[in-house]
Write an enzyme that holds these catalytic residues in place. Structure first.
Site, PDB file in Angstrom:
ATOM      1  CG  ASP A  15      -1.690   1.250   1.413  1.00 21.42           C
ATOM      2  OD1 ASP A  15      -2.348   1.656   0.445  1.00 21.42           O
ATOM      3  OD2 ASP A  15      -1.644   1.838   2.507  1.00 21.42           O
ATOM      4  CG  ASP A 197      -1.572   2.095   6.688  1.00 21.81           C
ATOM      5  OD1 ASP A 197      -1.767   1.951   5.468  1.00 21.81           O
ATOM      6  OD2 ASP A 197      -1.668   3.186   7.270  1.00 21.81           O
ATOM      7  CG  ASP A 201      -4.299  -1.382   2.808  1.00 17.48           C
ATOM      8  OD1 ASP A 201      -4.442  -1.301   1.575  1.00 17.48           O
ATOM      9  OD2 ASP A 201      -3.711  -0.520   3.483  1.00 17.48           O
TER      10      ASP A 201
END
Length: 299
Positions: A15, A197, A201
């Site tokens: 990410d 995080d 996600d």
């Protein structure tokens, strides 16, 4: 199973916001387009962002002024926020979500504020790259591990981060379901590790072969991950994999030694060539060797 899979990882998904970058956003510029002043646009954005856990919200936390009556607030992961205000739908998010026809060309992350079909403001937000992001990227290249940036951000910032870190693939502007689809496609041929995080996600963290969440991440991300980093240092992922590889080597060495000793001594003891007490002493000595070999991991 976890240990063996971690050693075989050959594709890492990352990410962007809050993972490869610090997620410590600051408001750099506000460009207004409608009848609202800059202060009014910032306040409206701040009122909306109080309903979000995304790191972008931090850039507006200190900007709240007069309270506004917002209703029917919806948080759309990887897209933005939506609410009813003064009889109109207001949106705060990326260009696609806000239906902005001509997005700003900026090296920073940009989000937009709209009321109905009218563009009210564009906000440029600054976010710095984590120092450890370079180390994890270099490690992946040295180990021939493929890398993919998987982000909901559709701005030019995604390409900038990928270029700085020499990431192989960039998939941007994707929803949580889109992230999951891309990860599942990769898992058909690769062993995948996902690092993230945020709330968006969570699906990919739960589905990846191995998943890692940062300690500063959301609760749902941490609950979905296999591993939680105690801090924000991405180099710990390198340490984790190296430790797994060393542990696997130690296990193989111990098994080879124990099997070899038993194949050699047991037949000799049965045939009477080795006294029983010698075999017992030898077995104890073999156990000490196995334990001592395992203790090397403490280094």
């Amino acid at each position: 199973m976890f240990l063996e899979t971690l050693c075989k990882i050959n594709h890492m998904f990352f990410d962007k916001t809050g993972t490869l970058t610090q997620g410590d956003f600051s408001l750099l510029k506000c460009i207004t387009y409608g009848s609202y002043s800059e202060a009014e646009c910032i306040n409206l954005a701040a009122q909306l962002e109080q309903y979000s856990e995304h790191p972008i919200a931090q850039a507006f936390h200190q900007q709240q002024q007069a309270h506004l009556n917002l209703s029917a607030v919806k948080n759309m992961p990887s897209q933005g926020l939506q609410a009813q205000y003064q009889g109109h739908v207001v949106k705060l998010g990326n260009a696609l979500f806000c239906q902005v026809e001509t997005p700003l060309k900026s090296g920073e992350q940009v989000i937009y504020l709209t009321q109905g079909s009218q563009l009210l403001a564009a906000f440029e937000l600054g976010d710095k790259l984590r120092e450890s992001a370079t180390e994890i990227s270099d490690y992946c290249h040295n180990e021939k591990i493929e890398t993919t940036l998987l982000t909901g951000d559709i701005s030019l910032k995604s390409e900038e981060v990928a270029e700085l870190l020499h990431i192989n693939h960039v998939i941007k502007g994707v929803t949580p379901q889109g992230k999951l689809h891309h990860l599942q496609q990769a898992q058909k041929k690769d062993k995948v590790l996902m690092v993230g995080d945020g709330i968006n996600d969570a699906p990919v963290l739960a589905a990846a072969h191995i998943s890692v969440a940062l300690a500063t991440g959301t609760d749902i991300a941490k609950n979905s991950a296999d591993v939680i980093l105690l801090g924000e240092d991405l180099q710990k992922i390198i340490t984790l994999r190296q430790l797994a590889q060393k542990t696997r080597t130690i296990i193989k060495q111990n098994l080879a030694w124990a099997l070899g000793y038993n194949l050699l001594i047991m037949p000799l003891a049965i045939l009477g060539y080795v006294p029983p007490y010698i075999a017992v002493i030898g077995m104890s000595f073999s156990s000490l060797i196995v334990v001592s070999n395992s203790l090397r991991l403490l280094k």
